[in-house]
Design a protein around this motif. Sequence first.
Motif, mmCIF file in Angstrom:
data_model
loop_
_atom_site.group_PDB
_atom_site.id
_atom_site.type_symbol
_atom_site.label_atom_id
_atom_site.label_comp_id
_atom_site.label_asym_id
_atom_site.label_seq_id
_atom_site.Cartn_x
_atom_site.Cartn_y
_atom_site.Cartn_z
ATOM 1 N N PHE A 263 -49.971 94.991 -4.307
ATOM 2 C CA PHE A 263 -51.144 95.389 -3.378
ATOM 3 C C PHE A 263 -50.624 96.340 -2.504
ATOM 4 O O PHE A 263 -51.759 97.331 -1.952
ATOM 5 N N LYS A 264 -49.537 96.316 -1.858
ATOM 6 C CA LYS A 264 -49.359 97.351 -0.849
ATOM 7 C C LYS A 264 -49.042 98.860 -1.643
ATOM 8 O O LYS A 264 -49.347 99.521 -0.666
ATOM 9 N N GLY A 265 -48.760 98.753 -2.594
ATOM 10 C CA GLY A 265 -48.545 99.889 -3.582
ATOM 11 C C GLY A 265 -49.898 100.611 -3.505
ATOM 12 O O GLY A 265 -50.155 101.572 -3.524
ATOM 13 N N LEU A 266 -50.806 99.799 -3.893
ATOM 14 C CA LEU A 266 -52.137 100.156 -4.091
ATOM 15 C C LEU A 266 -52.887 100.821 -2.790
ATOM 16 O O LEU A 266 -53.349 101.522 -2.695
ATOM 17 N N GLU A 267 -52.452 99.823 -1.617
ATOM 18 C CA GLU A 267 -53.010 100.248 -0.222
ATOM 19 C C GLU A 267 -52.382 101.734 0.163
ATOM 20 O O GLU A 267 -53.027 102.289 0.779
ATOM 21 N N ALA A 268 -51.082 101.962 -0.310
ATOM 22 C CA ALA A 268 -50.515 103.152 0.015
ATOM 23 C C ALA A 268 -51.123 104.189 -0.294
ATOM 24 O O ALA A 268 -51.181 105.328 0.121
ATOM 25 N N PHE A 269 -51.914 104.068 -1.600
ATOM 26 C CA PHE A 269 -52.714 105.282 -2.161
ATOM 27 C C PHE A 269 -54.149 105.292 -1.534
ATOM 28 O O PHE A 269 -54.933 105.926 -2.091
ATOM 29 N N GLY A 270 -54.419 104.461 -0.567
ATOM 30 C CA GLY A 270 -55.777 104.434 0.001
ATOM 31 C C GLY A 270 -56.861 103.584 -0.846
ATOM 32 O O GLY A 270 -57.745 104.008 -0.788
ATOM 33 N N ARG A 271 -56.335 102.983 -1.822
ATOM 34 C CA ARG A 271 -57.349 102.300 -2.744
ATOM 35 C C ARG A 271 -57.843 100.858 -1.979
ATOM 36 O O ARG A 271 -57.013 100.149 -1.810
ATOM 37 N N LYS A 272 -59.196 100.847 -2.425
ATOM 38 C CA LYS A 272 -59.755 99.599 -1.895
ATOM 39 C C LYS A 272 -60.146 98.515 -2.808
ATOM 40 O O LYS A 272 -60.738 99.033 -3.695
ATOM 41 N N PRO A 273 -59.860 97.257 -2.891
ATOM 42 C CA PRO A 273 -60.168 96.536 -3.981
ATOM 43 C C PRO A 273 -61.582 96.276 -4.074
ATOM 44 O O PRO A 273 -62.410 96.413 -3.327
ATOM 45 N N SER B 254 -53.915 105.640 -10.024
ATOM 46 C CA SER B 254 -55.185 105.873 -11.244
ATOM 47 C C SER B 254 -55.430 104.711 -11.913
ATOM 48 O O SER B 254 -56.360 104.582 -12.706
ATOM 49 N N VAL B 255 -54.644 103.848 -11.824
ATOM 50 C CA VAL B 255 -54.637 102.561 -12.862
ATOM 51 C C VAL B 255 -56.050 101.776 -12.151
ATOM 52 O O VAL B 255 -56.236 101.695 -11.293
ATOM 53 N N PRO B 256 -57.013 101.697 -13.438
ATOM 54 C CA PRO B 256 -58.506 100.837 -13.201
ATOM 55 C C PRO B 256 -58.024 99.527 -12.464
ATOM 56 O O PRO B 256 -57.174 98.939 -12.421
ATOM 57 N N TRP B 257 -58.946 99.294 -11.426
ATOM 58 C CA TRP B 257 -58.942 97.893 -10.720
ATOM 59 C C TRP B 257 -58.901 96.847 -11.601
ATOM 60 O O TRP B 257 -58.326 95.606 -11.388
ATOM 61 N N GLN B 258 -59.666 96.991 -12.539
ATOM 62 C CA GLN B 258 -59.756 95.838 -13.537
ATOM 63 C C GLN B 258 -58.200 95.278 -14.064
ATOM 64 O O GLN B 258 -57.976 94.023 -14.150
ATOM 65 N N LEU B 259 -57.573 96.167 -14.408
ATOM 66 C CA LEU B 259 -56.129 96.024 -14.756
ATOM 67 C C LEU B 259 -55.247 95.797 -13.744
ATOM 68 O O LEU B 259 -54.213 94.722 -13.861
ATOM 69 N N CYS B 260 -55.547 96.181 -12.691
ATOM 70 C CA CYS B 260 -54.767 95.729 -11.182
ATOM 71 C C CYS B 260 -55.086 94.471 -11.139
ATOM 72 O O CYS B 260 -54.132 93.386 -10.577
#
Length: 278
Positions: free
Chosen positions: A213-223, A187-193
Amino acid sequence: MLRFALQKISGHSTQRIFLPATSTLMRGCSFATYEVIPKGQGREAHCDHVVKDQCNNQVANLYPKPNVGGQQKLQIGQNVSRKDKIKFLVTTLLDLKDSKEAVYSALDAWVAWEQNFPIGPLKNVILALEKEHQWHRVVQVVKWMLSKGQGNTMGTYGQLLRALDMDNRADEAHQFWVKKVSADLHSVPWQLCGLMISVYYRNSMLENLVKLFKGLEAFGRKPTDKSIVQRVADAYEMLGLLEEKERVLEKYKDVCTKIEKGHKKSKQTSLKKKKDSG
């Protein structure tokens, strides 16, 4: 303009208020100090809280009882505008020596007269310090605020991470990220990531960048930004993981394409408006 300080005198809590010596009462004192004497002390025991200056003049009862009409006089400092209070604190922080204790004491004194924690004004103080590139002070103010249980938002975390990075404390920024933010990657905003990826990239902390980045991908999050994709691809290349670089560029090529198309469209729109107005 106000300055506040707290002292312990003879086992009693005594407050001192510092005001510019501008009134007739303070004539002869370059900078007047007011001491609040609690009830039951000294000659003024009949008052609840008596304010006296260095010239031993009684100035005011800090907490006067309501008069017959039921109206109560304002406390000292209530007529000082928020803008002046913010300006005063910024000036004070800039003039202080590089001491955590001195900064924390100044902040404690500044909020002592507030009924509610002044989170809004403090945000303005932080912004003013950022404009002056006083990153070390920004870190101290944000950490003090967090120690009071205030400002626990992603926006505040971003201000602290950026200030730590600009203050050449990337390792500390990483530790803060792991402790406070990394558990909520879903749930962390992409701006902060994106900010943290930039911190890792600038400081050659490439393994941490790839892990994030792998952690974000694991949640199916797209840059959402081309710069994030490019930094991740560059990190993989510098780590010798060329296949991963190509995978990232291929997987998120639409992100770069959409951004480029959007930029061209906005540019064409602005040119059309100029022609129409001309």
